[in-house]
Motif scaffolding. Structure first.
Motif, PDB file in Angstrom:
ATOM      1  N   GLU A  43       0.817  -1.207   0.000  1.00  0.00           N
ATOM      2  CA  GLU A  43       0.000   0.000   0.000  1.00  0.00           C
ATOM      3  C   GLU A  43       0.854   1.262   0.000  1.00  0.00           C
ATOM      4  N   HIS A  44       2.058   1.154   0.586  1.00  0.00           N
ATOM      5  CA  HIS A  44       2.973   2.286   0.668  1.00  0.00           C
ATOM      6  C   HIS A  44       4.322   1.855   0.087  1.00  0.00           C
ATOM      7  N   PRO A  45       4.489   1.991  -1.227  1.00  0.00           N
ATOM      8  CA  PRO A  45       5.703   1.478  -1.886  1.00  0.00           C
ATOM      9  C   PRO A  45       6.952   2.239  -1.456  1.00  0.00           C
ATOM     10  N   PRO A  46       8.121   1.671  -1.735  1.00  0.00           N
ATOM     11  CA  PRO A  46       9.382   2.312  -1.354  1.00  0.00           C
ATOM     12  C   PRO A  46       9.519   3.719  -1.940  1.00  0.00           C
ATOM     13  N   GLU A  47      10.224   4.573  -1.205  1.00  0.00           N
ATOM     14  CA  GLU A  47      10.432   5.950  -1.615  1.00  0.00           C
ATOM     15  C   GLU A  47      11.888   6.182  -2.006  1.00  0.00           C
ATOM     16  N   GLU A  48      12.090   7.007  -3.019  1.00  0.00           N
ATOM     17  CA  GLU A  48      13.441   7.412  -3.396  1.00  0.00           C
ATOM     18  C   GLU A  48      13.814   8.667  -2.627  1.00  0.00           C
ATOM     19  N   LYS A  49      14.989   8.677  -2.037  1.00  0.00           N
ATOM     20  CA  LYS A  49      15.443   9.791  -1.229  1.00  0.00           C
ATOM     21  C   LYS A  49      16.768  10.338  -1.762  1.00  0.00           C
ATOM     22  N   MET A  50      16.935  11.662  -1.663  1.00  0.00           N
ATOM     23  CA  MET A  50      18.203  12.289  -2.001  1.00  0.00           C
ATOM     24  C   MET A  50      18.980  12.520  -0.709  1.00  0.00           C
ATOM     25  N   MET A  51      20.253  12.109  -0.711  1.00  0.00           N
ATOM     26  CA  MET A  51      21.073  12.201   0.490  1.00  0.00           C
ATOM     27  C   MET A  51      22.328  13.029   0.198  1.00  0.00           C
ATOM     28  N   LEU A  52      22.817  13.699   1.227  1.00  0.00           N
ATOM     29  CA  LEU A  52      24.032  14.505   1.147  1.00  0.00           C
ATOM     30  C   LEU A  52      25.024  14.024   2.191  1.00  0.00           C
ATOM     31  N   ARG A  53      26.284  13.818   1.752  1.00  0.00           N
ATOM     32  CA  ARG A  53      27.391  13.538   2.655  1.00  0.00           C
ATOM     33  C   ARG A  53      28.507  14.536   2.360  1.00  0.00           C
ATOM     34  N   ILE A  54      29.265  14.900   3.372  1.00  0.00           N
ATOM     35  CA  ILE A  54      30.300  15.912   3.224  1.00  0.00           C
ATOM     36  C   ILE A  54      31.642  15.322   3.652  1.00  0.00           C
ATOM     37  N   PHE A  55      32.638  15.454   2.767  1.00  0.00           N
ATOM     38  CA  PHE A  55      33.989  14.954   3.037  1.00  0.00           C
ATOM     39  C   PHE A  55      34.908  16.150   3.229  1.00  0.00           C
ATOM     40  N   ASP A  56      35.578  16.217   4.381  1.00  0.00           N
ATOM     41  CA  ASP A  56      36.439  17.365   4.697  1.00  0.00           C
ATOM     42  C   ASP A  56      37.914  17.107   4.422  1.00  0.00           C
ATOM     43  N   GLY A  57      38.201  16.002   3.778  1.00  0.00           N
ATOM     44  CA  GLY A  57      39.582  15.641   3.494  1.00  0.00           C
ATOM     45  C   GLY A  57      40.114  14.566   4.417  1.00  0.00           C
ATOM     46  N   LYS A  58      39.417  14.371   5.551  1.00  0.00           N
ATOM     47  CA  LYS A  58      39.824  13.347   6.511  1.00  0.00           C
ATOM     48  C   LYS A  58      38.707  12.373   6.822  1.00  0.00           C
ATOM     49  N   SER A  59      37.517  12.886   7.023  1.00  0.00           N
ATOM     50  CA  SER A  59      36.398  12.023   7.397  1.00  0.00           C
ATOM     51  C   SER A  59      35.164  12.389   6.589  1.00  0.00           C
ATOM     52  N   LEU A  60      34.253  11.422   6.519  1.00  0.00           N
ATOM     53  CA  LEU A  60      33.012  11.566   5.758  1.00  0.00           C
ATOM     54  C   LEU A  60      31.840  11.630   6.734  1.00  0.00           C
ATOM     55  N   SER A  61      30.987  12.647   6.574  1.00  0.00           N
ATOM     56  CA  SER A  61      29.857  12.808   7.480  1.00  0.00           C
ATOM     57  C   SER A  61      28.808  11.730   7.259  1.00  0.00           C
ATOM     58  N   GLU A  62      27.941  11.575   8.244  1.00  0.00           N
ATOM     59  CA  GLU A  62      26.782  10.700   8.082  1.00  0.00           C
ATOM     60  C   GLU A  62      25.832  11.305   7.056  1.00  0.00           C
ATOM     61  N   PRO A  63      25.127  10.477   6.276  1.00  0.00           N
ATOM     62  CA  PRO A  63      24.216  11.026   5.268  1.00  0.00           C
ATOM     63  C   PRO A  63      23.045  11.765   5.889  1.00  0.00           C
ATOM     64  N   GLN A  64      22.666  12.871   5.277  1.00  0.00           N
ATOM     65  CA  GLN A  64      21.474  13.612   5.688  1.00  0.00           C
ATOM     66  C   GLN A  64      20.556  13.777   4.490  1.00  0.00           C
ATOM     67  N   GLU A  65      19.279  13.634   4.716  1.00  0.00           N
ATOM     68  CA  GLU A  65      18.320  13.754   3.623  1.00  0.00           C
ATOM     69  C   GLU A  65      18.127  15.209   3.237  1.00  0.00           C
ATOM     70  N   ILE A  66      18.098  15.471   1.929  1.00  0.00           N
ATOM     71  CA  ILE A  66      17.828  16.809   1.423  1.00  0.00           C
ATOM     72  C   ILE A  66      16.736  16.717   0.359  1.00  0.00           C
ATOM     73  N   LYS A  67      16.240  17.851  -0.068  1.00  0.00           N
ATOM     74  CA  LYS A  67      15.208  17.869  -1.089  1.00  0.00           C
ATOM     75  C   LYS A  67      15.817  17.502  -2.446  1.00  0.00           C
ATOM     76  N   SER A  68      15.027  16.817  -3.265  1.00  0.00           N
ATOM     77  CA  SER A  68      15.513  16.381  -4.571  1.00  0.00           C
ATOM     78  C   SER A  68      15.703  17.589  -5.491  1.00  0.00           C
ATOM     79  N   PHE A  69      16.488  17.394  -6.554  1.00  0.00           N
ATOM     80  CA  PHE A  69      16.739  18.465  -7.499  1.00  0.00           C
ATOM     81  C   PHE A  69      17.005  17.863  -8.873  1.00  0.00           C
TER      82      PHE A  69
END
Length: 289
Positions: A43-69
């Motif tokens: 009844e509620h099919p899977p959803e596609e999500k846009m995610m953002l991760r940020i790499f500062d040169g040493k570590s990679l952030s956890e993904p955060q959901e953002i609006k699609s574009f």
């Protein structure tokens, strides 16, 4: 026993595949799509999500959901995200939304001193506009007959040295035109190898072509002083089992970001020479939502 369609992915989450990368203030921003199975049902099919991760040169952030574009365009101090009837900006901390119906559907945008150029469709008709604070100006396409040949999905526009640069694919060729505010140049024509990406770097445009029949082959052309260089082949190690290769600017240098099944890496590209790879994450990153 009947299981919901997402039960398996609750145990083994669906991987997130990066589709875009952009540099901003010394950091590398990675944009990916994933599918949310958790809590889904017939009844509620899977959803596609846009995610953002940020790499500062040493570590990679956890993904955060953002609006699609539909497309993005990086500048020195912010990134512009274009979608139907609006654009958003992100400066590394804050998001701002700007609605404008003139942006149209499936827009490709480019930001220059005179305003924002948008190539999009409105009522199924292709158009190019310059949107500034005071007016919305229609820009004629290079030739009337190419209007039917340009597809927004495979096109790219860039602002460089106060001119608009247009790339589009047709048949077995990649075409390039330049607009000086009054007239379009005669087209340059390149072999269509499949995927291509063009980015601005300082006083140059870098055009990367990834050949579909041989994913390991990547060529680079450089636009400088009103002319294009001859293509140069770039050799990347470990291109097997890769999902994407995306050029970007990171640490004030051009890079090729590569996502493979077991790792994410990047290579510096200087004067056509490739150095690396440098690891971003390993093993392969999975999204858990």
């Amino acid at each position: 026993m009947i299981y919901s369609p997402g039960w398996l992915f609750n145990l083994f989450p669906f991987p997130s595949f990066s589709e875009n990368a952009a540099g901003l203030k010394g950091k590398l921003l990675l944009f990916s799509k994933t599918i949310k199975f958790k809590g889904r049902s017939f009844e509620h099919p899977p959803e596609e999500k846009m995610m953002l991760r940020i790499f500062d040169g040493k570590s990679l952030s956890e993904p955060q959901e953002i609006k699609s574009f539909a497309s993005l365009y990086p500048t020195e101090d912010k990134i512009y995200f274009f979608n139907k009837g609006l654009y958003r900006t992100f400066d590394g901390k804050n998001w701002e939304d700007f609605k404008n119906s003139a942006i149209g559907d499936n827009p490709k945008g480019a930001v220059g001193p005179g305003g924002i150029y948008v190539l999009s469709t409105a009522r199924k008709k292709l158009g190019l506009k310059l949107i500034s604070e005071n007016e919305i100006k229609g820009i004629p396409l290079p030739e009337d007959e190419i209007r039917e040949k340009i597809h927004v999905c495979s096109s790219k526009i860039l602002c460089f040295e106060n001119e608009l640069h247009l790339f589009y694919k047709n048949d077995d060729n990649l075409f390039y035109h330049k607009y000086d505010g009054k007239n379009w140049s005669e087209p340059d024509r390149f072999e269509n190898g499949g995927d291509y990406k063009a980015i601005v770097f300082k006083d140059k445009i870098l055009l990367f072509q990834m050949y579909s029949y041989k994913r390991q082959k990547i060529t680079l052309r450089v636009y400088s002083k009103n002319s294009w260089s001859e293509p140069k082949t770039l050799n990347l190690r470990g291109t097997s089992f890769q999902f994407s290769i995306v050029p970007a600017i990171f640490g004030e240098r051009p890079i090729l970001y590569q996502q493979a099944f077991f790792s994410e890496k990047y290579y510096f590209v200087d004067e056509g020479q490739v150095s690396g790879p440098f690891k971003i994450s390993s093993p392969f990153s999975f999204s858990t939502d």
